[in-house]
Design an enzyme around this catalytic site. Structure first.
Site, PDB file in Angstrom:
ATOM      1  N   SER A  30       0.823  -1.214   0.000  1.00 36.41           N
ATOM      2  CA  SER A  30       0.000   0.000   0.000  1.00 36.41           C
ATOM      3  C   SER A  30       0.861   1.269   0.000  1.00 36.41           C
ATOM      4  O   SER A  30       1.952   1.280   0.581  1.00 36.41           O
ATOM      5  CB  SER A  30      -0.885   0.002   1.250  1.00 36.41           C
ATOM      6  OG  SER A  30      -1.435   1.282   1.485  1.00 36.41           O
ATOM      7  N   TYR A  42      -2.341   5.546  -4.161  1.00 34.69           N
ATOM      8  CA  TYR A  42      -3.404   6.518  -3.899  1.00 34.69           C
ATOM      9  C   TYR A  42      -2.979   7.789  -4.602  1.00 34.69           C
ATOM     10  O   TYR A  42      -1.810   8.201  -4.488  1.00 34.69           O
ATOM     11  CB  TYR A  42      -3.525   6.824  -2.407  1.00 34.69           C
ATOM     12  CG  TYR A  42      -4.337   5.828  -1.614  1.00 34.69           C
ATOM     13  CD1 TYR A  42      -5.621   5.468  -2.015  1.00 34.69           C
ATOM     14  CD2 TYR A  42      -3.831   5.265  -0.446  1.00 34.69           C
ATOM     15  CE1 TYR A  42      -6.372   4.566  -1.269  1.00 34.69           C
ATOM     16  CE2 TYR A  42      -4.579   4.366   0.303  1.00 34.69           C
ATOM     17  CZ  TYR A  42      -5.850   4.027  -0.123  1.00 34.69           C
ATOM     18  OH  TYR A  42      -6.598   3.146   0.616  1.00 34.69           O
ATOM     19  N   THR A  62      -5.912   2.736  -6.832  1.00 37.48           N
ATOM     20  CA  THR A  62      -7.163   2.695  -6.066  1.00 37.48           C
ATOM     21  C   THR A  62      -8.019   3.916  -6.382  1.00 37.48           C
ATOM     22  O   THR A  62      -7.570   5.057  -6.239  1.00 37.48           O
ATOM     23  CB  THR A  62      -6.859   2.615  -4.550  1.00 37.48           C
ATOM     24  OG1 THR A  62      -6.147   1.401  -4.315  1.00 37.48           O
ATOM     25  CG2 THR A  62      -8.134   2.627  -3.720  1.00 37.48           C
ATOM     26  N   LYS A  85      -8.539  -0.457  -9.065  1.00 35.39           N
ATOM     27  CA  LYS A  85      -9.175  -1.059  -7.877  1.00 35.39           C
ATOM     28  C   LYS A  85     -10.332  -0.201  -7.372  1.00 35.39           C
ATOM     29  O   LYS A  85     -10.183   1.023  -7.259  1.00 35.39           O
ATOM     30  CB  LYS A  85      -8.116  -1.198  -6.773  1.00 35.39           C
ATOM     31  CG  LYS A  85      -8.628  -1.753  -5.459  1.00 35.39           C
ATOM     32  CD  LYS A  85      -7.455  -2.069  -4.536  1.00 35.39           C
ATOM     33  CE  LYS A  85      -7.877  -2.769  -3.274  1.00 35.39           C
ATOM     34  NZ  LYS A  85      -8.438  -1.878  -2.269  1.00 35.39           N
ATOM     35  N   HIS A 118     -13.635  -1.775  -1.078  1.00 34.90           N
ATOM     36  CA  HIS A 118     -12.621  -1.434  -0.076  1.00 34.90           C
ATOM     37  C   HIS A 118     -12.871  -2.199   1.231  1.00 34.90           C
ATOM     38  O   HIS A 118     -12.655  -1.681   2.325  1.00 34.90           O
ATOM     39  CB  HIS A 118     -12.621   0.084   0.175  1.00 34.90           C
ATOM     40  CG  HIS A 118     -11.262   0.670   0.415  1.00 34.90           C
ATOM     41  ND1 HIS A 118     -10.546   1.306  -0.562  1.00 34.90           N
ATOM     42  CD2 HIS A 118     -10.477   0.725   1.517  1.00 34.90           C
ATOM     43  CE1 HIS A 118      -9.388   1.725  -0.064  1.00 34.90           C
ATOM     44  NE2 HIS A 118      -9.327   1.382   1.194  1.00 34.90           N
TER      45      HIS A 118
HETATM   46  C1  LIG Z   1      -6.873  -2.551   7.549  1.00 36.53           C
HETATM   47  C2  LIG Z   1      -7.113  -2.307   6.092  1.00 36.53           C
HETATM   48  C3  LIG Z   1      -6.384  -1.333   5.428  1.00 36.53           C
HETATM   49  C4  LIG Z   1      -6.594  -1.119   4.066  1.00 36.53           C
HETATM   50  N1  LIG Z   1      -5.810  -0.204   3.409  1.00 36.53           N
HETATM   51  C5  LIG Z   1      -5.914  -0.099   2.073  1.00 36.53           C
HETATM   52  C6  LIG Z   1      -4.995   0.697   1.348  1.00 36.53           C
HETATM   53  O1  LIG Z   1      -4.084   1.300   1.903  1.00 36.53           O
HETATM   54  N2  LIG Z   1      -5.165   0.795   0.000  1.00 36.53           N
HETATM   55  C7  LIG Z   1      -6.169   0.133  -0.666  1.00 36.53           C
HETATM   56  O2  LIG Z   1      -6.280   0.253  -1.885  1.00 36.53           O
HETATM   57  N3  LIG Z   1      -7.027  -0.658   0.007  1.00 36.53           N
HETATM   58  C8  LIG Z   1      -6.915  -0.812   1.329  1.00 36.53           C
HETATM   59  N4  LIG Z   1      -7.754  -1.659   2.002  1.00 36.53           N
HETATM   60  C9  LIG Z   1      -8.741  -2.452   1.257  1.00 36.53           C
HETATM   61  C10 LIG Z   1      -8.142  -3.792   0.812  1.00 36.53           C
HETATM   62  O3  LIG Z   1      -7.176  -3.584  -0.203  1.00 36.53           O
HETATM   63  C11 LIG Z   1      -9.196  -4.749   0.262  1.00 36.53           C
HETATM   64  O4  LIG Z   1      -9.958  -4.090  -0.697  1.00 36.53           O
HETATM   65  C12 LIG Z   1     -10.103  -5.322   1.349  1.00 36.53           C
HETATM   66  O5  LIG Z   1      -9.384  -5.546   2.537  1.00 36.53           O
HETATM   67  C13 LIG Z   1     -10.699  -6.629   0.882  1.00 36.53           C
HETATM   68  O6  LIG Z   1     -11.589  -7.115   1.817  1.00 36.53           O
HETATM   69  P1  LIG Z   1     -11.248  -8.237   2.930  1.00 36.53           P
HETATM   70  O7  LIG Z   1     -10.446  -7.561   3.972  1.00 36.53           O
HETATM   71  O8  LIG Z   1     -12.586  -8.664   3.373  1.00 36.53           O
HETATM   72  O9  LIG Z   1     -10.449  -9.350   2.242  1.00 36.53           O
HETATM   73  C14 LIG Z   1      -7.577  -1.876   3.372  1.00 36.53           C
HETATM   74  C15 LIG Z   1      -8.308  -2.845   4.046  1.00 36.53           C
HETATM   75  C16 LIG Z   1      -8.081  -3.080   5.396  1.00 36.53           C
HETATM   76  C17 LIG Z   1      -8.857  -4.157   6.089  1.00 36.53           C
END
Ligand SMILES: Cc1cc2nc3c(=O)[nH]c(=O)nc-3n(C[C@H](O)[C@H](O)[C@H](O)COP(=O)(O)O)c2cc1C
Length: 391
Positions: A121, A144, A170, A266, A290
């Site tokens: 990330s 981002y 994203t 994404k 997300h």
């Molecule tokens: C703690 C956390 C932090 C996240 N940070 C980002 C991020 O920095 N960038 C991003 O594109 N998605 C982020 N996401 C979304 C994840 O990339 C992903 O879309 C999501 O976790 C998928 O769902 P799941 O946790 O049920 O597998 C984050 C998700 C979580 C749980």
């Protein structure tokens, strides 16, 4: 008393007792300070979409087949033209290095051993360069887009220089969804030193010890790289101000041009947006909300998937994430047309529970469940899995 209290008290092998992702979650809750565990285990507002991502998988049923040859099975496949040992990648997650010291490095190492892509990330704790230094295979980088286009451009250049083999852009976080738990916990990176926060950390001595042993304790891609962010006090305001609310499809063009490699978009949840994405020439799109952390009340990713697959046909590779908690969930997504999937929380729980070994465990749990389920559905090759395995 939970099974883990008993196991830990008796000093027996915890790993042997971990059978499913839910076990890693319980263990992570015992080992990660509350504010960071909650950061992973939260969705926006009512958390309705967060929970629907998981529960909607349960509505989909398999067709059991019998008396078919189940030998020589393979899950090997490709995502954006790259070989993967199964169509599962690690999703980009911010603050991963706060679940466990050096978390991004540990997860990337587990992924390269398992033959699945790791996505770093923008908001990681370990920097692009720190992860590259401790790994031997290319990983993916998630971007981002900030208002400061110069900074975004330099991030792209740094990912290129580090040998990243795909850029995940994203699109669903131009403004931040509100997560009540983070506000109530007063979440910050690095953590504040109020009595409340000190208590949360003091009750997790293993976590503290790890953090004392690393210098990776802030946003490694940003501090010292973005103009005006030399220390942490200016960082929080910088982050709040910096995500670009004007991000548009036109931005995808300059990003694609500057990057020049495989590009994955994404955060697509609507067939109209999926069609728009075709004009960008992206290599793949990720059907995603997300992880239920942005628009609460939006539909689950697995529910959105079939219509999006239908809308874009073979013109772009369709991936999905959100709610995957087992290999069965991955197989359902593949059956509905996903060429790749991503796990977020399952690997974070593994990391918080047992570091690199825990991430490996989360990947292997999913691999094993997928393999057995595929066999019981009468298939031997993941590339032959389609809607025919579902009721
Ligand atoms: C703690 C956390 C932090 C996240 N940070 C980002 C991020 O920095 N960038 C991003 O594109 N998605 C982020 N996401 C979304 C994840 O990339 C992903 O879309 C999501 O976790 C998928 O769902 P799941 O946790 O049920 O597998 C984050 C998700 C979580 C749980």
């Amino acid at each position: 008393m939970s099974i883990f209290h008993l196991i830990e008290e008796q000093g027996s092998n915890v790993m042997a007792q971990v059978l499913e992702i839910a076990d890693l979650k319980k263990l992570a809750q015992r080992r990660v300070p509350k504010m960071f565990f909650d950061y992973a285990d939260s969705g926006s507002w009512t958390e309705g979409t967060y929970h629907a991502n998981e529960s909607d998988f349960q509505k989909i049923k398999f067709r059991q087949r019998v008396a078919v040859d189940m030998t020589n099975r393979t899950l090997a496949s490709q995502m954006v033209g790259q070989d993967v040992s199964m169509p599962v990648a690690i999703a980009p997650t911010g603050l991963t290095g706060m679940q466990r010291a050096d978390g991004e490095i540990l997860a990337a190492q587990a992924c390269e051993e398992a033959g699945v892509p790791f996505t770093l990330s923008t908001m990681s704790v370990c920097s692009i360069e720190a992860v590259a230094e401790k790994t031997t295979k290319p990983f993916w980088f998630q971007l981002y887009v900030m208002r400061d286009k110069d900074f975004a451009g330099r991030l792209i250049d740094r990912a290129k220089a580090a040998g990243c083999s795909a850029l995940v852009l994203t699109l669903d976080l131009q403004i931040l969804g509100q997560r009540h738990k983070d506000l109530r916990n007063g979440l910050s990176t690095p953590p504040k030193f109020t009595p409340h926060h000190i208590w949360q950390m003091a009750t997790r001595p293993g976590w503290c010890l790890g953090m004392l042993g690393t210098k990776n304790r802030s946003f490694g891609n940003i501090v010292g790289h973005a103009q005006g962010v030399e220390d942490l006090s200016s960082l929080s305001s910088w982050t709040a101000e910096q995500f670009d609310p004007k991000l548009s499809w036109d931005d995808v063009a300059w990003i694609k041009e500057r990057w020049g490699g495989k590009l994955i978009l994404k955060g697509i949840l609507d067939p109209e947006d999926a069609k728009m994405s075709l004009k960008t020439g992206a290599d793949a799109i990720i059907v995603s909300n997300h992880g239920g952390r942005q628009l609460d009340g939006a539909i689950s990713s697995i529910e959105a998937l079939p219509e999006i697959v239908e809308a874009v046909g073979d013109e772009v590779e369709v991936h999905m994430d959100g709610g995957i908690r087992s290999g069965q969930d991955v197989l359902k997504a593949v059956a509905l047309g996903a060429k790749g999937t991503y796990i977020g929380r399952p690997f974070l729980y593994g990391l918080g529970a047992m570091g690199k070994e825990g991430v490996t465990k989360s990947i292997e749990i999913i691999r094993n469940e997928m393999d057995i389920t595929m066999a019981l559905c009468g298939k031997r090759d993941i590339k032959d899995v389609d809607q025919s395995i579902l009721m």
